[in-house]
Design a protein around this motif. Structure first.
Motif, PDB file in Angstrom:
ATOM      1  N   ALA A 110     -12.555 124.611   1.801  1.00 55.67           N
ATOM      2  CA  ALA A 110     -12.695 123.206   2.182  1.00 55.67           C
ATOM      3  C   ALA A 110     -13.746 122.496   1.339  1.00 55.67           C
ATOM      4  N   LYS A 111     -14.818 123.178   1.001  1.00 57.26           N
ATOM      5  CA  LYS A 111     -15.916 122.531   0.273  1.00 57.26           C
ATOM      6  C   LYS A 111     -15.567 122.240  -1.191  1.00 57.26           C
ATOM      7  N   SER A 112     -14.711 123.065  -1.774  1.00 52.72           N
ATOM      8  CA  SER A 112     -14.385 122.884  -3.197  1.00 52.72           C
ATOM      9  C   SER A 112     -13.027 122.246  -3.420  1.00 52.72           C
ATOM     10  N   ILE A 113     -12.354 121.821  -2.336  1.00 49.53           N
ATOM     11  CA  ILE A 113     -10.993 121.323  -2.473  1.00 49.53           C
ATOM     12  C   ILE A 113     -10.933 120.042  -3.296  1.00 49.53           C
ATOM     13  N   SER A 114     -12.002 119.255  -3.296  1.00 45.29           N
ATOM     14  CA  SER A 114     -11.983 117.995  -4.045  1.00 45.29           C
ATOM     15  C   SER A 114     -11.817 118.229  -5.551  1.00 45.29           C
ATOM     16  N   TRP A 115     -12.161 119.438  -6.024  1.00 43.50           N
ATOM     17  CA  TRP A 115     -12.057 119.730  -7.461  1.00 43.50           C
ATOM     18  C   TRP A 115     -10.616 119.880  -7.922  1.00 43.50           C
ATOM     19  N   VAL A 116      -9.668 120.020  -6.995  1.00 44.62           N
ATOM     20  CA  VAL A 116      -8.257 120.038  -7.382  1.00 44.62           C
ATOM     21  C   VAL A 116      -7.867 118.685  -7.967  1.00 44.62           C
ATOM     22  N   GLY A 117      -8.299 117.623  -7.307  1.00 49.37           N
ATOM     23  CA  GLY A 117      -8.052 116.289  -7.840  1.00 49.37           C
ATOM     24  C   GLY A 117      -8.980 115.936  -8.980  1.00 49.37           C
ATOM     25  N   ASN A 118     -10.238 116.346  -8.868  1.00 48.18           N
ATOM     26  CA  ASN A 118     -11.220 115.997  -9.907  1.00 48.18           C
ATOM     27  C   ASN A 118     -10.876 116.620 -11.259  1.00 48.18           C
ATOM     28  N   SER A 119     -10.445 117.880 -11.265  1.00 49.53           N
ATOM     29  CA  SER A 119     -10.156 118.553 -12.537  1.00 49.53           C
ATOM     30  C   SER A 119      -8.997 117.871 -13.252  1.00 49.53           C
ATOM     31  N   PHE A 120      -7.978 117.457 -12.494  1.00 50.04           N
ATOM     32  CA  PHE A 120      -6.845 116.746 -13.093  1.00 50.04           C
ATOM     33  C   PHE A 120      -7.303 115.426 -13.704  1.00 50.04           C
ATOM     34  N   LEU A 121      -8.097 114.679 -12.953  1.00 49.92           N
ATOM     35  CA  LEU A 121      -8.514 113.355 -13.415  1.00 49.92           C
ATOM     36  C   LEU A 121      -9.488 113.449 -14.590  1.00 49.92           C
ATOM     37  N   ILE A 122     -10.375 114.440 -14.567  1.00 49.46           N
ATOM     38  CA  ILE A 122     -11.325 114.616 -15.668  1.00 49.46           C
ATOM     39  C   ILE A 122     -10.586 114.934 -16.968  1.00 49.46           C
ATOM     40  N   ALA A 123      -9.642 115.894 -16.901  1.00 49.67           N
ATOM     41  CA  ALA A 123      -8.876 116.253 -18.103  1.00 49.67           C
ATOM     42  C   ALA A 123      -8.008 115.083 -18.558  1.00 49.67           C
ATOM     43  N   ASN A 124      -7.400 114.394 -17.610  1.00 47.39           N
ATOM     44  CA  ASN A 124      -6.586 113.227 -17.924  1.00 47.39           C
ATOM     45  C   ASN A 124      -7.400 112.188 -18.687  1.00 47.39           C
ATOM     46  N   THR A 125      -8.605 111.934 -18.194  1.00 50.45           N
ATOM     47  CA  THR A 125      -9.480 110.936 -18.816  1.00 50.45           C
ATOM     48  C   THR A 125      -9.940 111.389 -20.196  1.00 50.45           C
ATOM     49  N   ALA A 126     -10.390 112.628 -20.290  1.00 49.04           N
ATOM     50  CA  ALA A 126     -10.968 113.119 -21.538  1.00 49.04           C
ATOM     51  C   ALA A 126      -9.959 113.126 -22.678  1.00 49.04           C
ATOM     52  N   PHE A 127      -8.704 113.474 -22.380  1.00 51.58           N
ATOM     53  CA  PHE A 127      -7.710 113.597 -23.446  1.00 51.58           C
ATOM     54  C   PHE A 127      -6.969 112.287 -23.723  1.00 51.58           C
ATOM     55  N   GLN A 128      -7.028 111.354 -22.797  1.00 51.26           N
ATOM     56  CA  GLN A 128      -6.223 110.141 -22.930  1.00 51.26           C
ATOM     57  C   GLN A 128      -6.585 109.339 -24.172  1.00 51.26           C
ATOM     58  N   MET A 166      -8.101 129.408 -10.136  1.00 55.61           N
ATOM     59  CA  MET A 166      -6.866 129.245 -10.894  1.00 55.61           C
ATOM     60  C   MET A 166      -6.295 127.840 -10.707  1.00 55.61           C
ATOM     61  N   MET A 167      -6.308 127.363  -9.480  1.00 57.81           N
ATOM     62  CA  MET A 167      -5.773 126.034  -9.194  1.00 57.81           C
ATOM     63  C   MET A 167      -6.518 124.957  -9.981  1.00 57.81           C
ATOM     64  N   ILE A 168      -7.837 125.023 -10.012  1.00 57.36           N
ATOM     65  CA  ILE A 168      -8.637 124.008 -10.713  1.00 57.36           C
ATOM     66  C   ILE A 168      -8.343 124.029 -12.211  1.00 57.36           C
ATOM     67  N   VAL A 169      -8.257 125.220 -12.800  1.00 61.95           N
ATOM     68  CA  VAL A 169      -7.992 125.333 -14.241  1.00 61.95           C
ATOM     69  C   VAL A 169      -6.607 124.804 -14.582  1.00 61.95           C
ATOM     70  N   PHE A 170      -5.598 125.202 -13.815  1.00 61.86           N
ATOM     71  CA  PHE A 170      -4.226 124.790 -14.132  1.00 61.86           C
ATOM     72  C   PHE A 170      -4.012 123.301 -13.873  1.00 61.86           C
ATOM     73  N   ARG A 171      -4.711 122.750 -12.900  1.00 52.72           N
ATOM     74  CA  ARG A 171      -4.610 121.301 -12.689  1.00 52.72           C
ATOM     75  C   ARG A 171      -5.239 120.549 -13.865  1.00 52.72           C
ATOM     76  N   ALA A 172      -6.257 121.126 -14.465  1.00 50.42           N
ATOM     77  CA  ALA A 172      -6.850 120.507 -15.652  1.00 50.42           C
ATOM     78  C   ALA A 172      -5.847 120.512 -16.814  1.00 50.42           C
ATOM     79  N   VAL A 173      -5.079 121.601 -16.950  1.00 48.05           N
ATOM     80  CA  VAL A 173      -4.055 121.672 -18.003  1.00 48.05           C
ATOM     81  C   VAL A 173      -3.019 120.569 -17.792  1.00 48.05           C
ATOM     82  N   ALA A 174      -2.561 120.427 -16.548  1.00 40.50           N
ATOM     83  CA  ALA A 174      -1.591 119.367 -16.253  1.00 40.50           C
ATOM     84  C   ALA A 174      -2.180 117.994 -16.534  1.00 40.50           C
ATOM     85  N   GLY A 175      -3.448 117.811 -16.222  1.00 34.08           N
ATOM     86  CA  GLY A 175      -4.101 116.532 -16.474  1.00 34.08           C
ATOM     87  C   GLY A 175      -4.185 116.196 -17.950  1.00 34.08           C
TER      88      GLY A 175
END
Length: 647
Positions: A110-128, A166-175
């Motif tokens: 529960a405490k780290s669940i926000s990083w599922v969305g954060n990792s996607f958005l961070i990677a999305n922003t950085a590569f855009q 694993m979820m955080i890393v792979f969401r970053a790839v998708a982002g």
């Protein structure tokens, strides 16, 4: 006939002929050169695409214009492919919001669940910000297909994740893949349609963005409740494959000349590394600050300082070192473009904040299911879709974008003001009405501001303007989520601890659950918890109102020059067409005079044949063979006599 030097935005609209564009950073003008002339320069492509040093001591890089015009039927097929790609990208970014509780329960995180969305958005922003310039060098089609494949791979692996890491890393790839989709779909359509038509098609693409972002929570909730959260990621994979196939067959390949090694040498590798590092360090710090780590912790401070220093180094590299910058600093010298970048950053704060925190309000404060929460977002989505489409048509029809931008931001700000009244007892009718107002406002501005940015910039910068503008929107979203998360988490615990009904242990248990209330609470304890959630969300709504108002004020500083550019570009095209028409009869006249002269020379040498062209003239490419009217026998006799042969 040499084209004039492009020193104004008017020249940016002369898009009907392919040009090779020399880009020189600094105050030097951006000059389109004829393709043949550019290719004739020695060693431009053999030597990594680098030509002579520019006035400021920088190397000058040639980039190829990738504009194209398609018949309507082919354009429609390309549009469908681009719209599907954009829809999937934005759907993927929001569908996870209603699946987070199920993911958190499965992984006990529960405490780290926000990083599922954060990792996607961070990677999305950085590569855009990178994709615009990369597509200038390697070509739009292959870079977009690569981004779609990265996106699909990230989602496929996310569905197979066995733990939170694993979820955080792979969401970053998708982002990272989604960032390319968001920028390139808009860049490609800017290549395919004229500036006047751009508003219409960008508005339709904005509708796809709105639909994807809006139905995402519904789909995420449905899969989480009726099947498994893993299908939230898996179901996008076959649809992404369809988009790749569509693009492969329907999008024309505008070949970018040059060797692969030469293209690699054009990439601003130093700037790319610096902007990625700076973005990741800063966004990780603000995303984790106040939730995963204390704001005054050594880690957060170190990341912020390091990210800031690296970002300053990036600006210096783009200013003084990079021959083909991924973010040219000259863009910020244009007041209108600079204002739009700032405005887009502010819009990102509210847009992404609402998509993530309205479901929190619906599901926790109002007690709705994940599916019901998604359905309540549909009024916002549907009106945004309609408004985006209509405003695009209006811009294309009138040649003016500021009325739509002004009206949209004012209406959006009014809607955000009404959103501050949301509480535990607000009627559903009011919620729907207020969201309709917000959707009709933001829909008029979402893509219209992109047309405004492109109209105020140079044609050569079209790709980097689009990528930079989307970068600011995404980084605004990251800041918005971080600020809202910090406000919400801190105030929630504060209100829970202040409640006379809840003990400290109960307050801690509710705070730890974050996205759902724990079971076993009495009616009084439940009411106290819901009041705390509602009170913690209120400051977020007020922040959105302030940001929306600031965006509305900034919109009045954007110059509306779309109609002027269109009207000024038309005489240029008419003049060019008239000159071409005048040159054609002149060329025929020259050929006729040359044929007459050659005929007279032949007559003086061998006696009179005829004043008409001969086969020898045709053989020597002096006239068209179809113009030869002498008989075959007389022509052969003439050639024999000239060669000194006899029958």
């Amino acid at each position: 006939m040499q084209p004039s030097r492009a020193t104004s935005a008017r020249a940016a609209e002369q898009e009907d002929s392919p040009v090779q564009m020399s880009v020189l950073e600094g105050d030097a003008a951006l000059a389109p050169q004829p393709m043949a002339a550019a290719l004739a320069e020695p060693d431009i492509e053999a030597d990594a695409g680098i030509s002579r040093p520019g006035k400021l001591g920088k190397r000058r890089i040639s980039i190829q214009d990738q504009s194209d015009r398609l018949p309507f039927r082919k354009l429609l097929l390309v549009f469908m492919a681009m719209a599907l790609a954009l829809l999937l990208s934005f759907l993927d970014s929001t569908s996870v919001s209603t699946a987070l509780p199920a993911i958190a329960n499965d992984f006990s995180a529960a405490k780290s669940i926000s990083w599922v969305g954060n990792s996607f958005l961070i990677a999305n922003t950085a590569f855009q910000v990178l994709y615009g310039r990369i597509s200038d060098i390697f070509g739009r089609k292959w870079v977009l297909m690569g981004a779609l494949m990265i996106f699909a791979l990230g989602n496929l692996l996310s569905g197979f994740s066995q733990n939170m890491a694993m979820m955080i890393v792979f969401r970053a790839v998708a982002g990272a893949g989604a960032g390319g989709i968001n920028s390139l779909a808009m860049i490609i359509f800017s290549d395919l349609v004229s500036l006047r038509e751009r508003g219409k098609y960008q508005g339709l693409l904005g509708a796809a963005v709105a639909i994807g972002g809006g139905i995402g929570p519904v789909i995420g909730g449905a899969f989480s409740e009726e099947a498994t959260w893993r299908w939230v990621f898996w179901f996008t994979v076959p649809l992404t494959a369809i988009s790749v196939v569509q693009i492969f067959f329907f999008l024309p390949l505008k070949h970018v000349v040059g060797s692969f090694r030469g293209k690699l040498a054009k990439v601003d590798w130093f700037g790319t590394f610096l902007i990625l590092a700076a973005t990741i360090f800063i966004l990780v710090a603000i995303s984790g600050g106040g939730s995963s780590y204390a704001w005054d912790s050594a880690l957060v401070i170190a990341l912020l300082v390091l990210g800031g220093v690296i970002f300053i180094a990036f600006l210096i590299v783009e200013w003084k070192v990079a021959p083909l910058p991924i973010m040219p600093l000259r863009l910020f010298k244009n007041l209108s473009v600079c204002v739009i970048f700032i405005q887009t950053f502010l819009v990102g704060i509210v847009y992404y904040g609402n998509l993530y925190y309205l479901p929190v309000y619906f599901q926790i404060v109002r007690g709705k299911t994940a599916i019901e929460s998604g359905v309540l977002l549909l009024p916002l989505v549907i009106t945004q879709t309609v408004a985006s489409t209509v405003s695009g048509l209006v811009v294309s029809k009138t040649g003016r974008y500021n009325p739509s931008i002004w009206t949209g931001f004012v209406i959006w700000t009014i809607g955000l003001g009404l959103q501050t009244t949301f509480d535990r007892n607000t009627s559903i009718a009011k919620i729907v009405g207020y969201l309709i107002l917000e959707g009709s406002g933001i829909g008029q501005t979402f893509q219209t501001t992109l047309v405004a940015a492109q109209a105020n910039g140079h044609k050569q910068d079209r790709a980097v303007i689009t990528g930079t503008r989307n970068f600011f929107r995404s980084i605004g979203g990251s800041f918005g989520l971080a600020i809202c998360g910090s406000i919400f988490n801190n105030l929630l615990m504060e209100h829970l601890e202040a409640s006379p009904v809840l003990s400290n242990s109960e307050a801690s248990a509710i705070d730890s659950s974050s996205l759902s209330l724990p079971t076993g609470l009495t009616a009084a304890e439940r009411n106290a918890a819901l009041d705390a959630y509602n009170s913690a969300l209120k400051p977020c709504w007020y922040m959105f109102l302030g940001v929306g108002a600031a965006s509305a004020v900034l919109s009045f500083f954007v110059k509306d020059n779309l109609k002027d550019q269109i009207e000024e570009a038309q005489p240029e095209r008419k003049k060019k067409s008239k000159q071409d028409d005048e040159e054609k009869p002149k060329e025929k006249e020259d050929i006729g005079m040359e044929s007459d002269a050659n005929t007279k020379l032949d007559e003086s040498a061998v006696g009179s044949l005829s004043s008409t062209p001969t086969l020898e003239d045709a053989r020597n490419h002096q006239v068209d063979p179809l113009d030869v009217t002498v008989s075959e026998d007389s022509a052969e006799d003439h050639l024999r006599k000239k060669d000194g042969t006899t029958t």
